[in-house]
Design an enzyme around this catalytic site. Structure first.
Site, short mmCIF file in Angstrom:
data_model
loop_
_atom_site.label_atom_id
_atom_site.label_comp_id
_atom_site.label_asym_id
_atom_site.label_seq_id
_atom_site.Cartn_x
_atom_site.Cartn_y
_atom_site.Cartn_z
N TRP A 563 46.68 38.20 35.91
CA TRP A 563 45.42 36.99 36.45
C TRP A 563 44.67 36.32 34.57
CZ3 TRP A 563 43.01 38.98 41.74
CH2 TRP A 563 44.50 38.39 42.49
N HIS A 697 41.22 37.45 57.45
CA HIS A 697 41.13 35.79 57.00
C HIS A 697 40.52 35.45 57.52
CE1 HIS A 697 43.47 38.52 54.15
NE2 HIS A 697 43.11 37.97 53.40
#
Ligand code: GLN
Ligand code: ZN
Length: 755
Positions: A563, A697
């Site tokens: 990342w 989520h």
């Protein structure tokens, strides 16, 4: 030499599209206003490229959300459940992208997947049995015309039919084969229409070609393009490929009637070899992807010019210098960076700077004495060294790593016994993945500290209070393994980057991740090391608040690397090992401070898994997995190492995951079927597992029954002594109320199981 850009970033220099879209979704601006913002972005992009002297500029590289979704729209591949809502075109588009929940109905968004080996996510088109493929060419046509009106003659960028068909999902009885002809015809008609509008070139992106292809795939590709190329109108076709080489289909591709072929010389390890071995037809243009579209470092002109002259030798003058892929994957411009000094900035090239490079290299390629040119000399100075990038101690430490440093002793089974005795946890231990809700006050505290509005002491006092409250809450709920809540972190990678030497940060270097959401990856500038303990004070404080075991929270080296923007002067393996050693120091410090359980998150382990299966181990897992082991191999047998992954798509690499040699792994399982658990069983997976029992989520609170049911299914496949109970990811994006309610039910479910 001519130049080409595969595609340009489309979020706007200051993320205008993101902000406008958000306002539009909230009803604060109209559709017309949103479309005007988009138009301005496209205009600025086109003129930038034109002014830089780029010869092949794309239109239709813009998208309001995702260009695979645009392609589904182009072909009328819109599932019935969205059509039934009876919404207008724009609303339907966003319903597919984001879901729809309002007066006309309630439909979830289409699935999203990672776009090849990038951190960009595309929407997965769904073909249903009654999907009627029908061409609606308004977007590519109008964007082509819009560009033309601005004085820019563009190539029209399209996701190609092969890649589209391969990435789509087929939900009914009809499969890919059943839609192939209709899709092919639609593309042929589209090309004809573009030709009629005066387009000289169309660029068909077929990145799927860089994957492992079967004979069926190769036949499918040939069938499609034989038809398209036979019907071909006036428009020339550039077949664009990227993210690797096309070794399985190169010969077929060059034998077909394309007018241009785009090849990736950056990520395509075999591209050069293929061109040498099989040649390249004289009647086509080779779009040579030699300027990296994914990374942010300046191009090395010596190397690129060398490659170009080699190419010219083999194939003559028909070479166009191109980006290796769309510039979607790099930020807009260095102009927006006010804090980095020139010493750093001069080594980077974002999208705008890459345009200058393309034009500059092309000019040098045509000159008789490139090496004497100022641009060349200036460029070469950049590769003589960089300020603050070398740390000999770090390099020596990496060089001194011994084979045994990659192995933790004693072996897993021995440790499992020791840890069970030491920790004394109940059966089905309960825990969380680390973060607790990052409420407004938490973010405000961090911002205030960053802006210098509060002192370090005030900042820390606030976080300590948060930690104490969080621990009291976990004790009240009855969780077995306690976490501190991760209030000090904005992001699991940026936080560690900020605390490691060797990193630099940007202010505005945003890159699109999904929809109009962006990430701002830190840049690995030099040799990486730990400046001082990072998380130790927080974990130590947390431990002082409770008698229960506290789990320390770290991000693993592979995720930190994946990342970030990686270096190009050393291998990513070497960078990862440097990071691994830094995190190893942190692990050992946590242990020395009495933290008995340490979680090392590898949320992005799968990210850089090569696109070709044949490369999985040799190019990646063979060093990535040992790098993870290096982080924890130094701890005592009784220290329990956890790891976490945000997905459960590792059915095909289970042995590699087991070889990370963690003591416990938590991962997402609540949304996927339980197939992964069957595979774990088949593979005799040794690591203890915490398959997420509910989906974080969504704000929905799972009932006790539902969690018991999920756990019951898990118990059929996993030994009781190895099963942990936890949510499927960190709780930082959730609200406090639903978090508490969900965790209470989770603990209750574990108790029912124990009883
Ligand atoms: N420990 C991190 C958290 O709980 C893990 C985040 C992630 O997996 N993406 O937020
Ligand atoms: Zn996660």
């Amino acid at each position: 030499m001519k130049t080409s850009v595969v595609g340009y970033p489309r979020i706007g220099k200051t993320r205008e599209l993101k902000f406008a879209s958000e306002k539009f979704f909230k009803g604060e601006i109209s559709e017309v206003e949103l479309k005007n913002v988009a138009k301005e972005i496209r205009k600025a992009n086109l003129l930038k490229q034109k002014d830089a002297g780029i010869d092949f500029i794309s239109s239709n590289d813009f998208s309001f959300y995702d260009n695979v979704l645009d392609t589904a729209f182009l072909l009328n591949v819109i599932p019935a459940r969205y059509k039934q809502l009876g919404l207008g075109e724009t609303e339907t588009y966003f319903a597919l992208a984001r879901g729809y929940q309002a007066e006309k109905g309630n439909v979830k968004a289409l699935a999203m997947k990672k776009w090849f080996n990038t951190n960009y996510h595309y929407i997965v088109p769904e073909f249903e049995d009654d999907t009627e493929v029908k061409l609606n060419a308004s977007k590519p046509v109008s964007e082509f015309k819009e560009a033309k009106a601005l004085g820019v003659d563009t190539k029209v960028q399209l996701i190609g039919p092969f890649t589209l068909l391969k990435l789509a999902k087929y939900t009914g009885d009809k499969k890919l084969e059943d839609f192939k002809d209709k899709v092919t015809d639609a593309y042929a008609a589209l090309l004809e229409q573009l030709g009629a509008e005066g387009a000289e070139w169309a660029q068909l992106d077929e990145p799927y070609l860089v994957r492992d292809l079967t004979d069926t795939d190769i036949k499918l590709f040939s069938d499609i393009y034989n038809v398209i190329l036979a019907k071909k109108s006036s428009v020339k076709i550039l077949l664009e490929t990227y993210f690797g080489d096309i070794r399985d289909i190169y010969e077929t591709v060059i034998s077909l009637g394309f007018d241009g072929i785009g090849l990736d010389f950056i990520e395509g390890r075999k591209t050069k070899e293929l061109v040498k071995e099989f040649g390249f037809p004289k009647d086509k243009l080779l779009f040579a992807g030699l300027v990296n579209g994914k990374n942010i470092w300046r191009n090395n002109y010596e190397k690129t010019l060398g490659e170009l002259s080699e190419l010219k030798e083999t194939i003559g003058d028909s070479v166009v210098l191109s980006t290796s892929c769309s510039l979607l994957h790099v930020p807009y411009t260095l102009d927006s960076e006010t804090k980095l000094t020139e010493d750093y900035k001069k080594h980077f090239a974002f999208a705008e700077e890459k345009l200058v490079e393309l034009a500059g290299i092309a000019e040098l390629a045509d000159s008789s004495d490139a090496a004497a040119a100022d641009a060349y000399i200036e460029n070469q100075k950049l590769f003589a060294g960089r300020v603050d990038s070398k740390d000999e101690a770090v390099q020596e430490r990496v060089a001194a790593i011994k084979d045994e440093d990659y192995t933790r002793l004693p072996d897993f089974f021995e440790r499992e016994k020791i840890q069970k005795a030491k920790l004394g946890l109940p059966l089905f231990p309960t825990t969380t993945i680390g973060s607790f809700p990052q409420t407004q006050d938490v973010r405000k505290n961090r911002q205030n500290f960053r802006k210098g509005l509060i002192t370090k002491e005030q900042y820390e006092e606030f976080n300590k209070k948060k930690i104490a409250d969080c621990i009291a809450l976990q004790e009240e709920i009855g969780l077995d393994v306690i976490v501190h809540g991760e209030y000090e972190r904005n992001d699991m990678v940026e936080y560690f980057g900020e605390n490691l030497a060797g990193y630099v940060f940007t202010e505005k270097a945003w890159v699109q991740s999904y929809g109009t959401r962006c990430v701002k990856p830190p840049i690995i500038w030099g040799d990486v090391s730990r400046k001082s303990p990072i998380t130790v004070p927080w974990s130590k404080y947390a431990k002082s608040c409770t008698e229960k075991p506290v789990k320390g929270m770290l991000t693993g080296p592979v995720t930190i690397l994946n990342w970030s923007f990686p270096r190009e002067d050393i291998s990513i393996k070497e960078s990862t090992l440097q990071i691994a050693l830094a995190i190893r120091d942190e692990v050992l410090d946590l242990e020395a401070n009495g933290i008995d359980i340490i979680q090392i998150d590898e949320a992005a382990l799968r990210e850089k898994l090569p696109l070709r299966k044949s490369d999985w181990y040799s190019q990646y897992l063979d060093w990535a997995i040992p790098a993870f082991r290096l982080v924890h191999s130094g701890v005592k047998p009784e220290t329990q190492i956890h790891t976490h992954m945000c997905y459960s798509e590792f059915t095909d690499i289970i042995p590699a995951i087991d070889a990370m040699d963690a003591d416990v792994i938590t991962f997402e399982a609540s949304r996927s079927d339980l197939q992964i658990l069957d595979s774990l069983k088949e593979n005799n997976f040794k690591t203890e597992v915490g398959p997420g029992v509910y989906d974080i989520h969504s704000p929905r609170v799972p009932s006790v029954d539902e969690i018991v049911e999920a756990l019951t299914k898990m118990r059929d496949r996993i030994e009781d002594s190895k099963l942990w109970v936890n949510p499927d990811c960190g709780l930082k994006t959730r609200g406090e109320t639903e978090t508490k309610a969900s965790l209470i039910n989770l603990v209750e479910a574990a108790k029912i199981l124990r009883a």
